[in-house]
Design a protein around this motif. Structure first.
Motif, short mmCIF file in Angstrom:
data_model
loop_
_atom_site.label_atom_id
_atom_site.label_comp_id
_atom_site.label_asym_id
_atom_site.label_seq_id
_atom_site.Cartn_x
_atom_site.Cartn_y
_atom_site.Cartn_z
N PHE A 180 -4.26 -9.28 12.79
CA PHE A 180 -4.89 -9.26 11.33
C PHE A 180 -3.67 -8.33 10.54
O PHE A 180 -3.27 -7.21 11.12
N LYS A 181 -3.53 -8.80 9.31
CA LYS A 181 -2.57 -8.23 8.44
C LYS A 181 -3.20 -7.92 7.11
O LYS A 181 -3.77 -9.09 6.52
N VAL A 182 -3.01 -7.00 6.40
CA VAL A 182 -3.68 -6.77 5.18
C VAL A 182 -2.35 -6.09 4.34
O VAL A 182 -1.43 -5.45 4.50
N ILE A 183 -1.87 -7.01 3.12
CA ILE A 183 -0.96 -7.16 2.33
C ILE A 183 -1.17 -6.71 0.97
O ILE A 183 -2.03 -7.33 0.56
N THR A 184 -0.58 -5.85 0.39
CA THR A 184 -1.15 -5.31 -0.91
C THR A 184 0.48 -5.30 -1.69
O THR A 184 1.41 -5.42 -1.14
N PRO A 185 0.29 -5.12 -3.06
CA PRO A 185 1.73 -5.10 -3.98
C PRO A 185 2.59 -3.87 -3.40
O PRO A 185 3.53 -3.81 -3.77
N TYR A 186 1.78 -2.92 -2.78
CA TYR A 186 2.26 -1.74 -2.40
C TYR A 186 2.89 -1.84 -0.96
O TYR A 186 3.52 -0.55 -0.40
N ILE A 213 -4.51 -10.62 1.54
CA ILE A 213 -3.83 -10.52 0.55
C ILE A 213 -4.46 -10.13 -0.60
O ILE A 213 -5.23 -10.82 -1.45
N VAL A 214 -4.49 -8.70 -1.03
CA VAL A 214 -5.32 -8.37 -2.11
C VAL A 214 -4.50 -7.24 -3.05
O VAL A 214 -3.58 -6.76 -2.56
N SER A 215 -5.00 -6.80 -4.18
CA SER A 215 -4.36 -6.22 -4.86
C SER A 215 -4.54 -4.67 -4.45
O SER A 215 -3.55 -3.74 -4.95
N SER A 216 -5.65 -4.33 -3.60
CA SER A 216 -5.76 -2.93 -3.50
C SER A 216 -6.76 -3.14 -2.39
O SER A 216 -7.40 -3.86 -2.19
N PHE A 217 -6.32 -2.09 -1.22
CA PHE A 217 -7.20 -1.96 -0.11
C PHE A 217 -7.32 -0.41 0.37
O PHE A 217 -6.07 0.04 0.40
N GLU A 218 -8.45 0.07 0.56
CA GLU A 218 -8.52 1.34 0.89
C GLU A 218 -9.39 1.64 2.25
O GLU A 218 -10.51 1.20 2.10
N LEU A 219 -8.84 2.26 3.12
CA LEU A 219 -9.65 2.64 4.26
C LEU A 219 -10.61 3.69 3.67
O LEU A 219 -10.35 4.72 2.72
N SER A 220 -11.74 3.95 4.50
CA SER A 220 -12.90 4.66 3.85
C SER A 220 -12.40 6.28 3.67
O SER A 220 -12.70 6.70 2.79
N ASN A 221 -11.63 6.71 4.52
CA ASN A 221 -11.25 7.81 4.36
C ASN A 221 -10.15 8.31 3.42
O ASN A 221 -9.63 9.21 2.99
N GLU A 222 -9.74 7.33 2.72
CA GLU A 222 -8.70 7.11 1.52
C GLU A 222 -9.29 7.07 0.27
O GLU A 222 -8.61 7.35 -0.73
N ILE A 223 -10.71 7.09 0.35
CA ILE A 223 -11.13 6.64 -1.04
C ILE A 223 -11.46 8.01 -1.68
O ILE A 223 -12.01 8.97 -1.37
N ASP A 224 -11.12 7.93 -3.09
CA ASP A 224 -11.33 9.31 -3.77
C ASP A 224 -12.88 8.70 -4.58
O ASP A 224 -12.87 8.09 -5.42
#
Length: 132
Positions: A5-11, A78-89
């Motif tokens: 499994f791979k998550v790819i973002t523009p960053y 492939i998404v524009s953003s992806f945040e794990l729960s501990n990264e969310i502001d």
């Protein structure tokens, strides 16, 4: 058996691991991807993502719109953003939720309602994924 499994973002790549299960919302509804899943390409909507790595490790994340591609050898998100729960502001997400609600309640013809609805869904997914 596991899924590559791979998550790819523009960053850049956000996640690259083997998992047992993926649960995510697409335009057609929720899907759960398990090993040996049939090939699939689906449009992903802003949602909470549940990822099971093994019996002891699971992740909850928030993703924006994008594409899910399930192949014979791997699965890519492939998404524009992806945040794990501990990264969310959370405070930022709550402010974004309020802004989106205000835009949707505004009857001005200058307001892009579709964009406001997407912003609302994304903010709600971020807040839910954070556990708040």
């Amino acid at each position: 058996m596991k899924i590559e499994f791979k998550v790819i973002t523009p960053y850049g790549d956000k996640l690259n691991t083997q998992i047992e299960k993926l649960h995510i919302e697409t335009e057609a509804g929720y899907v759960t991807i398990l090993p040996n899943h049939f090939p699939l390409i689906a449009s992903v909507v802003p949602s909470v993502v549940s990822i099971k790595v093994n019996e002891n490790t699971s992740y909850i994340a928030s993703c924006a719109s994008g594409i899910l591609k399930v192949g014979e050898k791997d699965t890519k998100l492939i998404v524009s953003s992806f945040e794990l729960s501990n990264e969310i502001d959370v405070e930022r997400a709550k402010k974004a939720l309020k802004r989106a609600q205000d835009r949707l309640n505004d009857n001005s013809p200058d307001i892009d309602k579709n964009r406001a609805e997407i912003s609302l869904k994304r903010a709600m997914a971020r807040i839910k994924a954070s556990g708040n």
